[in-house]
Every structure is written in C-alpha cells, then in structure tokens.
Design an enzyme around this catalytic site. Structure first.
Site, PDB file in Angstrom:
ATOM      1  N   ALA A 230     -50.147 -10.664  28.974  1.00 33.61           N
ATOM      2  CA  ALA A 230     -50.433  -9.918  27.732  1.00 33.61           C
ATOM      3  C   ALA A 230     -49.254  -9.074  27.256  1.00 33.61           C
ATOM      4  CB  ALA A 230     -51.689  -9.056  27.885  1.00 33.61           C
ATOM      5  N   GLY A 231     -48.038  -9.579  27.430  1.00 31.78           N
ATOM      6  CA  GLY A 231     -46.854  -8.841  26.971  1.00 31.78           C
ATOM      7  C   GLY A 231     -46.861  -8.622  25.463  1.00 31.78           C
ATOM      8  N   GLY A 232     -47.148  -9.656  24.704  1.00 31.50           N
ATOM      9  CA  GLY A 232     -47.189  -9.535  23.239  1.00 31.50           C
ATOM     10  C   GLY A 232     -48.313  -8.602  22.804  1.00 31.50           C
ATOM     11  N   SER A 233     -49.440  -8.672  23.498  1.00 35.34           N
ATOM     12  CA  SER A 233     -50.571  -7.802  23.168  1.00 35.34           C
ATOM     13  C   SER A 233     -50.228  -6.347  23.478  1.00 35.34           C
ATOM     14  CB  SER A 233     -51.811  -8.213  23.970  1.00 35.34           C
ATOM     15  OG  SER A 233     -52.114  -9.562  23.717  1.00 35.34           O
TER      16      SER A 233
ATOM     17  N   LYS B 223     -51.395  -6.959  32.022  1.00 33.62           N
ATOM     18  CA  LYS B 223     -52.731  -7.151  32.621  1.00 33.62           C
ATOM     19  C   LYS B 223     -52.737  -8.393  33.497  1.00 33.62           C
ATOM     20  CE  LYS B 223     -53.996 -10.907  30.077  1.00 33.62           C
ATOM     21  NZ  LYS B 223     -54.175 -12.236  30.627  1.00 33.62           N
TER      22      LYS B 223
ATOM     23  N   ASP C 277     -56.461  -9.993  23.443  1.00 38.22           N
ATOM     24  CA  ASP C 277     -56.165  -9.072  24.545  1.00 38.22           C
ATOM     25  C   ASP C 277     -55.698  -7.700  24.061  1.00 38.22           C
ATOM     26  OD1 ASP C 277     -56.734 -11.107  26.321  1.00 38.22           O
ATOM     27  OD2 ASP C 277     -54.631 -11.637  26.664  1.00 38.22           O
TER      28      ASP C 277
ATOM     29  N   VAL D 145     -42.233 -12.498  29.362  1.00 37.69           N
ATOM     30  CA  VAL D 145     -42.557 -13.119  28.073  1.00 37.69           C
ATOM     31  C   VAL D 145     -43.252 -14.459  28.332  1.00 37.69           C
ATOM     32  CG1 VAL D 145     -41.528 -14.084  25.963  1.00 37.69           C
ATOM     33  CG2 VAL D 145     -40.596 -11.982  26.971  1.00 37.69           C
ATOM     34  N   ALA D 146     -44.325 -14.747  27.584  1.00 37.69           N
ATOM     35  CA  ALA D 146     -45.104 -15.993  27.744  1.00 37.69           C
ATOM     36  C   ALA D 146     -45.492 -16.205  29.204  1.00 37.69           C
ATOM     37  CB  ALA D 146     -44.321 -17.214  27.215  1.00 37.69           C
ATOM     38  N   GLY D 147     -45.924 -15.101  29.855  1.00 33.65           N
ATOM     39  CA  GLY D 147     -46.212 -15.153  31.289  1.00 33.65           C
ATOM     40  C   GLY D 147     -47.677 -15.040  31.645  1.00 33.65           C
ATOM     41  N   GLY D 148     -48.572 -14.919  30.650  1.00 35.44           N
ATOM     42  CA  GLY D 148     -49.995 -14.771  30.957  1.00 35.44           C
ATOM     43  C   GLY D 148     -50.353 -13.347  31.358  1.00 35.44           C
TER      44      GLY D 148
HETATM   45  O1  C5P Z   1     -56.302 -14.130  20.469  1.00 34.67           O
HETATM   46  P1  C5P Z   1     -54.944 -14.686  20.746  1.00 34.67           P
HETATM   47  O2  C5P Z   1     -54.140 -14.845  19.490  1.00 34.67           O
HETATM   48  O3  C5P Z   1     -54.204 -13.938  21.793  1.00 34.67           O
HETATM   49  O4  C5P Z   1     -55.200 -16.127  21.333  1.00 34.67           O
HETATM   50  C1  C5P Z   1     -54.148 -17.057  21.433  1.00 34.67           C
HETATM   51  C2  C5P Z   1     -54.732 -18.446  21.539  1.00 34.67           C
HETATM   52  O5  C5P Z   1     -55.400 -18.602  22.785  1.00 34.67           O
HETATM   53  C3  C5P Z   1     -55.779 -18.777  20.500  1.00 34.67           C
HETATM   54  O6  C5P Z   1     -55.185 -19.271  19.328  1.00 34.67           O
HETATM   55  C4  C5P Z   1     -56.592 -19.860  21.210  1.00 34.67           C
HETATM   56  O7  C5P Z   1     -55.924 -21.096  21.163  1.00 34.67           O
HETATM   57  C5  C5P Z   1     -56.562 -19.396  22.650  1.00 34.67           C
HETATM   58  N1  C5P Z   1     -57.744 -18.581  22.996  1.00 34.67           N
HETATM   59  C6  C5P Z   1     -58.974 -19.200  23.119  1.00 34.67           C
HETATM   60  N2  C5P Z   1     -60.074 -18.454  23.453  1.00 34.67           N
HETATM   61  C7  C5P Z   1     -59.962 -17.131  23.683  1.00 34.67           C
HETATM   62  C8  C5P Z   1     -58.723 -16.475  23.579  1.00 34.67           C
HETATM   63  C9  C5P Z   1     -57.624 -17.244  23.239  1.00 34.67           C
HETATM   64  O8  C5P Z   1     -59.094 -20.411  22.926  1.00 34.67           O
HETATM   65  N3  C5P Z   1     -61.051 -16.437  24.016  1.00 34.67           N
END
Ligand code: C5P
Length: 304
Positions: A107-110, A16, A143, A102-105
């Site tokens: 949503a790969g893990g999601s 995404k 995500d 990976v870790a690219g913003g």
């Molecule tokens: O939900 P997810 O585990 O993907 O979020 C990862 C981290 O991103 C959260 O632990 C939080 O630090 C940050 N986050 C946030 N507010 C959001 C989504 C994510 O602060 N709405």
C-alpha cells in the site's frame, strides 16, 4: 480561531500487510468483495506539502524511478480531489520520500494518498471530520482509508469499510523485497483465471485470526495467516516460492505474500529473530533487499 499552520508540512504514513485476505466474487463494478485484516507496519513514506505556484510532484528514495510524477499519481489525485470538493486551487509542491517498496503489495501508493489528503486538509485549514476524510480516501483507492487509520482493522466491501480490531503487544516482521513489482489488477485477474480452471485455497473466516491478534501471541497467529492472492502472485512470479521457503528455513514462524505481492512478509518470534531472518534471507540471494518492521503502528500523521 484558525490555528497557525506553516507554509509547508510533512505527513508520514505507514505500509500495511494483510494478515488475512479473503477474496470473494467479482462485483458488477469490477472490484472483488473482500474480508481482510490489515496491520500497519513501521515502514513509512513521508510526504511534504508546500504552498507553490502550481501543482508539482517530486519523488525520492526507494524505487523512486518507478513512481509516476504525472497527475495519475495517487498523492496528486488526493490533492486535486480535495481542492475540487472545496473549490480551492490545488497549487502545492508535493515531495514524496519513499520508504515503502513500490508495487510491492504494501500500500505504498495508498500511504502517499492518505498522507497528501491529511496534509492538504491541514494546510488549507479544512476542519474535516474522520468520516469526511474517509469518504474522499475511499474514492482514491481501496486501501487509502486504512492508510489513514493504521493500527489493525478488519476491512470489508472492497477493503475500504473498516472496523478497528483489538491487537495486543507488538508483532515482529521481516520483509523480503522483490526485484520486480507486480500490478495489483493483474494479480486479481490471475486469481480469477486460477479459479476458472481449478480450486486455489480460500482463506475462510478471519475470526480465529482476529482472536490470535488480540492475544498478542505470534505462535498462535503464525498458522492462521492467509492470503487468497498468494496463489496468483506465485503463479505470476514462481520464484517467490523459494523466497517463502528460505524465510521458513531461516527461522520465521510463518511467511506470506503481502497483499498482491511480490513482497514476502515473515512473522518472527521477536525483534532479534526478525534481524536474524533478514540477514539469512539477504545472504540467500532470494530477494532484492530486506527490511525489518513491527506492527501495529499509527496511521497517517502530521509530523510536528
Ligand atoms: O482500489 P484500488 O485502485 O487500489 O484497486 C486497484 C485494483 O485492484 C482495482 O482496479 C482492481 O483491479 C483490483 N481490486 C479488486 N478488488 C478489490 C480491490 C482491488 O479487484 N477489493
């Protein structure tokens, strides 16, 4: 009657980009209140699930060495969460083929979690409704519900509450993948810090952007792309400024950090321009590698 499901199946789930990412205040649970517009892009991970003696995880492809293969992996957590809820044995072999950075913003893990959730529910003949799947997805990550749904959607809450958005036609993107990843919590923390000491730009309302997406006109969409996390990502990786500049010089309509970064996403006028921007970016040495993609695409789906 149960449908016949093979002992192994493959689910693919998309990356995404956030066309709009408005970050509000920190909530008591530590998450930030969001107003975001997601678009699913044609860059996928594939997750193959097979019945096995025990739960195991195998990762291949782009950046595989940086993906945890222990129980913290989101795909493994998805399978365990589903098994616990329905009193099942989570003994599956999970094989993830990474196509999403990976870790690219992006949503790969999601995507992996959404694919594993849908795949396990299918393998185990759990005839779950969308709301049931969404509820489990939201417990795994903010995500993950969007990775299940795909398309274009407005996300509120911590990003997990979705309203589908109208999108016309196809938008064309070039993605510049960075050498080093960024941790999402670290980027949110950096934004909190920047807001304590100054006044970084705020995305405002997504209404105009939603109208532009519905019009299908990339020229109308380009100036409206906005990401509150961009200032924080640039603060942690200042070199991304050069990447954003290089994409614009190469002919992109607009460039933005994708989600928490560090991938930079460039909106282009058409598919040919996206390829052109990609080759210029690759030649400029401002990123590790480039991809072209289009959106919106479907969410997680079992491959037949
Ligand atoms: O939900 P997810 O585990 O993907 O979020 C990862 C981290 O991103 C959260 O632990 C939080 O630090 C940050 N986050 C946030 N507010 C959001 C989504 C994510 O602060 N709405």
């Amino acid at each position: 009657m149960l449908s016949v499901v093979p002992p192994s199946l493959t689910v693919r789930a998309p990356a995404k980009v956030n066309l709009h990412l408005g970050v509000g205040d920190v909530r008591p649970d530590g998450y930030h209140e969001l107003q975001t517009v997601f678009q699913a892009l044609s860059l996928h991970d594939e997750v193959t699930l097979s019945r096995s003696e025990e739960l195991s995880l195998h990762v291949s492809g782009e950046g595989a060495q940086d993906v945890p293969t222990d129980p913290t992996n989101l795909a493994a957590r998805a399978v365990v969460a589903l098994a616990e809820r329905y009193g099942l044995d989570p003994a599956l072999r999970i094989a993830i083929a990474k196509g999403i950075p990976v870790a690219g913003g992006m949503a790969g893990g999601s995507a992996d979690a959404a694919a594993a959730l849908l795949g396990a529910a299918t393998l185990w003949h759990l005839d779950l409704s969308r709301p049931e799947l969404d509820e489990i997805a939201a417990t795994l990550g903010s995500d993950v519900p969007f990775s299940l749904h795909g398309g274009t959607a407005l996300g509120t809450g911590r990003g997990e509450q979705l309203i589908p958005a109208l999108s016309r036609g196809e938008f064309h993107w070039t993605l510049a993948l960075a050498r080093e990843g960024l941790s999402t919590p670290a980027v949110y923390r950096e934004l909190d810090r920047l807001r304590e000491v100054g006044d970084p730009p705020r995305a405002g309302s997504p209404d105009d952007l939603l109208a532009a997406v519905a019009s299908g006109d990339p020229n109308r969409l380009a100036p409206l792309l906005a990401n509150d996390l961009q200032a924080a990502a640039l603060s942690l990786q200042p070199g991304l400024r050069r990447t954003l500049r290089a994409g614009m010089e190469a002919g992109a309509l607009a460039g933005i950090v994708s989600g928490s970064g560090p991938t930079c996403a460039f909106l282009c006028i058409d598919a040919d321009s996206a390829v052109e921007v990609g080759s210029e970016l690759a030649g400029a040495g401002v990123c590790r590698t480039v991809r072209v993609a289009s959106g919106p695409v479907a969410g997680a789906e079992v491959l037949r």
